[in-house]
Design a protein around this motif. Structure first.
Motif, PDB file in Angstrom:
ATOM      1  N   MET A  50      44.111  95.899 109.146  1.00 42.28           N
ATOM      2  CA  MET A  50      44.863  96.814 109.964  1.00 42.28           C
ATOM      3  C   MET A  50      44.667  98.237 109.435  1.00 42.28           C
ATOM      4  SD  MET A  50      48.788  96.702 111.265  1.00 42.28           S
ATOM      5  CE  MET A  50      49.746  96.894 109.804  1.00 42.28           C
ATOM      6  N   LYS A  51      44.466  99.198 110.342  1.00 48.90           N
ATOM      7  CA  LYS A  51      44.264 100.586 109.953  1.00 48.90           C
ATOM      8  C   LYS A  51      45.573 101.197 109.488  1.00 48.90           C
ATOM      9  CE  LYS A  51      40.480 101.442 113.109  1.00 48.90           C
ATOM     10  NZ  LYS A  51      39.998 102.273 114.205  1.00 48.90           N
ATOM     11  N   LYS A  52      45.492 102.039 108.502  1.00 52.41           N
ATOM     12  CA  LYS A  52      46.674 102.718 107.982  1.00 52.41           C
ATOM     13  C   LYS A  52      46.846 104.074 108.658  1.00 52.41           C
ATOM     14  CE  LYS A  52      46.488 100.547 103.516  1.00 52.41           C
ATOM     15  NZ  LYS A  52      47.516 100.412 102.548  1.00 52.41           N
ATOM     16  N   ASP A  53      48.083 104.527 108.737  1.00 53.09           N
ATOM     17  CA  ASP A  53      48.452 105.863 109.235  1.00 53.09           C
ATOM     18  C   ASP A  53      48.066 106.104 110.688  1.00 53.09           C
ATOM     19  OD1 ASP A  53      49.486 106.453 106.708  1.00 53.09           O
ATOM     20  OD2 ASP A  53      47.529 107.143 106.002  1.00 53.09           O
ATOM     21  N   ILE A  54      48.037 105.051 111.532  1.00 55.27           N
ATOM     22  CA  ILE A  54      47.755 105.277 112.946  1.00 55.27           C
ATOM     23  C   ILE A  54      49.003 105.041 113.806  1.00 55.27           C
ATOM     24  CG2 ILE A  54      45.315 104.716 112.722  1.00 55.27           C
ATOM     25  CD1 ILE A  54      45.984 102.004 114.085  1.00 55.27           C
ATOM     26  N   HIS A  55      50.044 104.443 113.219  1.00 55.49           N
ATOM     27  CA  HIS A  55      51.256 104.155 113.971  1.00 55.49           C
ATOM     28  C   HIS A  55      52.339 105.180 113.648  1.00 55.49           C
ATOM     29  CE1 HIS A  55      49.627 100.382 115.379  1.00 55.49           C
ATOM     30  NE2 HIS A  55      49.237 100.122 114.151  1.00 55.49           N
ATOM     31  N   PRO A  56      53.141 105.560 114.645  1.00 57.56           N
ATOM     32  CA  PRO A  56      54.222 106.504 114.369  1.00 57.56           C
ATOM     33  C   PRO A  56      55.314 105.850 113.522  1.00 57.56           C
ATOM     34  CG  PRO A  56      54.363 105.727 116.629  1.00 57.56           C
ATOM     35  CD  PRO A  56      53.086 105.182 116.050  1.00 57.56           C
ATOM     36  N   ASP A  57      56.087 106.668 112.859  1.00 54.67           N
ATOM     37  CA  ASP A  57      57.190 106.190 112.033  1.00 54.67           C
ATOM     38  C   ASP A  57      58.278 105.596 112.920  1.00 54.67           C
ATOM     39  OD1 ASP A  57      58.871 105.780 109.840  1.00 54.67           O
ATOM     40  OD2 ASP A  57      59.814 107.737 110.135  1.00 54.67           O
ATOM     41  N   TYR A  58      58.672 104.367 112.658  1.00 54.79           N
ATOM     42  CA  TYR A  58      59.678 103.655 113.438  1.00 54.79           C
ATOM     43  C   TYR A  58      60.918 103.541 112.568  1.00 54.79           C
ATOM     44  CZ  TYR A  58      61.190 100.070 116.799  1.00 54.79           C
ATOM     45  OH  TYR A  58      61.847  99.361 117.763  1.00 54.79           O
ATOM     46  N   HIS A  59      62.006 104.219 112.961  1.00 52.00           N
ATOM     47  CA  HIS A  59      63.171 104.333 112.101  1.00 52.00           C
ATOM     48  C   HIS A  59      64.466 104.203 112.907  1.00 52.00           C
ATOM     49  CE1 HIS A  59      61.628 108.187 113.507  1.00 52.00           C
ATOM     50  NE2 HIS A  59      62.883 108.427 113.813  1.00 52.00           N
ATOM     51  N   THR A  60      65.598 104.229 112.239  1.00 50.40           N
ATOM     52  CA  THR A  60      66.902 104.058 112.863  1.00 50.40           C
ATOM     53  C   THR A  60      67.479 105.418 113.270  1.00 50.40           C
ATOM     54  OG1 THR A  60      67.286 102.140 111.465  1.00 50.40           O
ATOM     55  CG2 THR A  60      69.198 103.078 112.545  1.00 50.40           C
TER      56      THR A  60
END
Length: 76
Positions: A1-11
């Protein structure tokens, strides 16, 4: 899986128009931010069923109805 391609998913906290609030996970804002809604399913006519009247701007709606209002689309 590629790193740093997904946005930060937070509360985050979401505040509805009537003041009720809930916590959810989102990519909006930063961890712990509060999202204040201007429109939500409790107040918007699309979800409440209110204000279904169409505006006739420039006579277009009445012109459409006069041309195509008598067409039966399989309704009885």
């Amino acid at each position: 899986m590629k790193k740093d391609i997904h946005p930060d998913y937070h509360t985050i906290k979401v505040v509805m128009t009537d003041g009720t609030e809930y916590t959810t996970r989102s990519t909006w804002g930063q961890e712990g931010d509060t999202l204040h809604l201007d429109i939500d399913p409790k107040t918007h006519p699309a979800w409440t069923g209110g204000s279904t009247q169409l505006l006739d701007r420039g006579g277009r709606l009445s012109r459409f109805n006069s041309r195509f209002g008598n067409i039966n689309f399989g309704k009885k």
